[in-house]
Design an enzyme around this catalytic site. Sequence first.
Site: not given
Length: 116
Positions: A32-33, A89, A98, A102-104
């Site tokens: 992640d950025i 989320n 976004v 996506h899974m954090h």
Amino acid sequence: MNEKGTIFDQILAGKVPADVVYEDDFVLAFKDINPQAPIHVLFIPKVRIKTHNDIDEANMEYVSKIHLAINKYAREIGEHKNGYRIVMNCNENGQQTVNHIHMHFLAGRQMEWPPG
Ligand code: 5GP
């Protein structure tokens, strides 16, 4: 987001650079950025599924593969025993920014509960 897709489509297409840590036929994972933990990786499907609401019988294999990829990666980096948190989320209340699911994957520190 627009109908051309999201920043994650551009990462998948190699048009935007990302620090990739895992890849298979179904899944790409990259740092992640804006990390929220010492280890913060995003696992995304290689097809655009906009939100958790859009997971269905036709695309659910991608979601299963994300979970398998997370297991592999957690073992590979040695965080499977200490543990980690995975988060997806959804929409406004979930603070999804976004629209490509996506899974954090968050690890490397003690998490707290409940989340904010
Ligand atoms: P969300 O808020 O939708 O659950 O999570 C989106 C995540 O994508 C955020 O944690 C954000 O830091 C990350 N992100 C947004 N743009 C980029 C990017 O261009 N590269 C990377 N590596 N991460 C990004």
